[in-house]
Write an enzyme that holds these catalytic residues in place. Structure first.
Site, short mmCIF file in Angstrom:
data_model
loop_
_atom_site.label_atom_id
_atom_site.label_comp_id
_atom_site.label_asym_id
_atom_site.label_seq_id
_atom_site.Cartn_x
_atom_site.Cartn_y
_atom_site.Cartn_z
N GLU A 8 32.79 -11.56 14.58
CA GLU A 8 31.73 -12.56 14.38
C GLU A 8 31.04 -12.34 13.06
OE1 GLU A 8 27.44 -14.00 14.69
OE2 GLU A 8 28.30 -12.04 14.23
N GLU A 9 30.84 -11.07 12.71
CA GLU A 9 30.09 -10.75 11.50
C GLU A 9 30.83 -11.17 10.23
OE1 GLU A 9 27.16 -10.03 11.62
OE2 GLU A 9 26.66 -8.77 13.34
N ASP A 27 23.21 -13.49 21.48
CA ASP A 27 23.40 -12.73 20.25
C ASP A 27 22.05 -12.17 19.82
OD1 ASP A 27 24.10 -11.70 17.81
OD2 ASP A 27 24.99 -13.54 17.04
N ASP A 87 22.47 -5.79 17.39
CA ASP A 87 23.34 -6.86 16.89
C ASP A 87 24.80 -6.39 16.88
OD1 ASP A 87 24.38 -9.10 15.68
OD2 ASP A 87 23.64 -8.61 13.68
N HIS A 123 21.49 -5.43 10.44
CA HIS A 123 22.64 -5.15 9.59
C HIS A 123 22.47 -3.85 8.80
CE1 HIS A 123 24.65 -9.39 9.49
NE2 HIS A 123 24.50 -8.91 10.71
N HIS A 129 29.12 -11.63 20.85
CA HIS A 129 30.04 -10.93 19.95
C HIS A 129 29.87 -9.43 20.12
CE1 HIS A 129 27.62 -9.46 16.44
NE2 HIS A 129 26.82 -10.49 16.68
#
Length: 501
Positions: free
Chosen positions: A161-162, A190, A127, A290, A115
């Site tokens: 994706e998130e 990922d 990420d 994140h 992603h």
């Protein structure tokens, strides 16, 4: 990586196989060493794009489209055929970048995906800039080497994706069934550069015995290919569950085998894991998961380098392997000469092996499966359901069934594969079993699964084994199952038996 944990749709359980071997490809080109500097150059571009667009590359933000255009432009220049697939989510346009390398068998596609989006809070360099950059550099190396794979290669960078695997789900949902069937494997990467890295490989065969169970048939082979690379460089790996947190989810949901690597997210590294891989126990694998601090400095260069090389190893090994030739197979859709109780020594009074269309039974979960791996029929221990789950299960001892004679080539490698399940109640024991033997000039047990004093629900899994020791012989496959624990409830099934060279 998606934050919300969603259990995978594959609920099969696969226990440890006895004498089960993952089959190596017939022939493969030597995989390249992917330069770390090249991968990090892509990460620098993703960081610059985020810096110029409000610090983020999230779905619906200009930084995401700029990232997609960067990837697409590099691939176009390298000779890929690219598509910028659009979809809409939360009122914003999303994009998947799909890139096909010319050549290879169009009915045998290997997909490699990652992603491309970040969360809104930060630039998402680990990420998942890390996975996106690593597969991009592998794709560019395919071009530099003018690779001519046996499989058709397709790379993908997923949007949103998130927000719940939106891009990959859109792609899979909009593939016609015939196109889905052409995708024989999907590799997902990922977060492959976590600063406090672990070395996790998706547990395709459920050898860990936890969580959602194995992936679709073929996932175990993808897992083993990746493990083989890390073994070759002396890095131990551990399994990670198909828990639905990344873009393999839509693929396994429609039966496409999947695999890949993962270096860890918000989970905390244990003392045992720190002893295994180094790093800091008691700290998250990625403390900036994140968060705004997921920048270029939030990367473990060693982990990124190893994973980039593992990606190249998997792509080259799988895509350039010559497909095996089928020597013999039986999907049980027609009667091909299997003989029940071939030695006249069976003791089972019910649930004897037969070929047929099975009826489903349940007792604390699925016991006899009413669905087959392919077609309508399989080999099953008493195909009827009866008035209760125990009416036509195996009772009284052993039931066996034997294949017709099979003449094997004098050269190999020769490999046997089959789909199987063994289901039993909590009143089972290790005396109950499902066993597969090959009988030639000698007899070898190539697979055995024993019962246990716990409930095991029926679920299709795959076993593979080498038959090289039987090359040049005429053999028979003997399958037997036993209820030897008194009143235990035992069911078993076999489907899609195949021998390849």
């Amino acid at each position: 990586m998606l934050l919300t944990r969603r259990k995978g749709v594959i609920v099969a359980a696969l226990a440890t196989l006895c004498l089960s071997l993952i089959v190596a490809p017939a022939r493969a080109a030597a995989p390249p060493d992917i330069p770390l500097a090249n991968v990090k150059a892509h990460l620098a571009q993703f960081q610059s794009i985020a810096d110029a667009n409000g610090g983020t590359r999230a779905h619906g933000r200009p930084g995401y489209l700029a990232s997609a255009n960067y990837v697409r432009d590099r691939l176009n220049a390298a000779g890929f055929t690219t598509t910028l697939q659009t979809f809409t989510y939360n009122g914003a346009t999303g994009y998947n970048v799909i890139a096909d390398w010319p050549g290879g068998n169009p009915d045998d596609i290997l997909m490699i995906g990652a992603h491309l989006d970040s969360v809104t809070a930060g630039p998402g360099i680990n990420d998942n800039g890390s996975g996106s950059a690593a597969i991009l550099e592998s794709a560019l190396e395919v071009s530099r080497q003018a690779l001519q794979p046996a499989k058709h290669l397709r790379f993908a960078w997923w949007g949103a994706e998130e927000l719940g695997l939106r891009g990959s789900q859109f792609y899979v949902n909009n593939l016609p069934a015939a196109e889905r069937a052409r995708i024989k494997g999907y590799l997902n990467f990922d977060m492959v550069g976590s600063p406090n890295a672990g070395y996790f490989v998706y547990d395709g065969d459920n050898s860990d015995g936890t969580g959602a169970g194995p992936g679709p048939a073929g996932s175990a082979a993808l897992e083993q290919t990746i493990i083989d690379y890390f073994t070759s460089i002396g890095v131990p790996t551990r399994g990670t569950d198909f828990d639905g947190r990344s873009d393999y989810g839509p693929f396994i949901a429609v039966g496409i085998p999947a695999g890949g690597t993962f270096t860890g997210a918000e989970g905390v590294k244990s003392s045992a894991q720190a002893a295994l891989w180094g790093g800091t126990a008691g700290q998250a694998f990625d403390p900036c998961y994140h968060r705004a601090c997921d920048t270029r400095v939030n990367i473990n260069d060693t982990a990124l380098d190893r994973n980039a090389d593992a990606i190249a190893h998997a792509v080259w090994t799988i895509a350039t392997a010559v497909p095996p030739v089928v020597v013999w197979q039986d999907t049980f859709e027609t009667a091909n000469g299997w003989t029940a109780n071939p030695s006249g020594t069976d003791t089972a009074t019910a649930g004897q092996w037969e070929r047929g269309d099975p009826e489903a039974t349940t007792s604390s979960g699925a016991k006899q499966l009413g669905t087959t791996v392919s077609g309508t029929n399989d080999l099953v221990t008493g195909r009827l359901a009866g008035s209760s789950a125990g009416t036509y299960d195996i009772d009284g001892g052993v039931t066996s069934i034997q294949s017709p004679p099979i003449t094997l080539p004098s050269s190999g490698p020769l490999n046997l594969s089959l789909s199987w399940y063994l289901a039993h109640g909590s009143n089972s024991s290790s005396a109950d079993y499902l066993r597969v033997r090959v009988i030639g000039t000698t007899t070898a047990t190539v697979f055995q699964q024993s019962g246990a004093a716990s409930n095991r629900n029926g679920s299709w899994a795959t076993a593979t084994a080498s038959l090289n020791a039987f090359a040049g012989q005429t053999v028979r496959i003997l399958i037997d199952a036993a209820d030897a624990s008194g009143a235990s409830l035992v069911e078993a099934g076999i489907d899609d038996v195949k021998i390849t060279r």
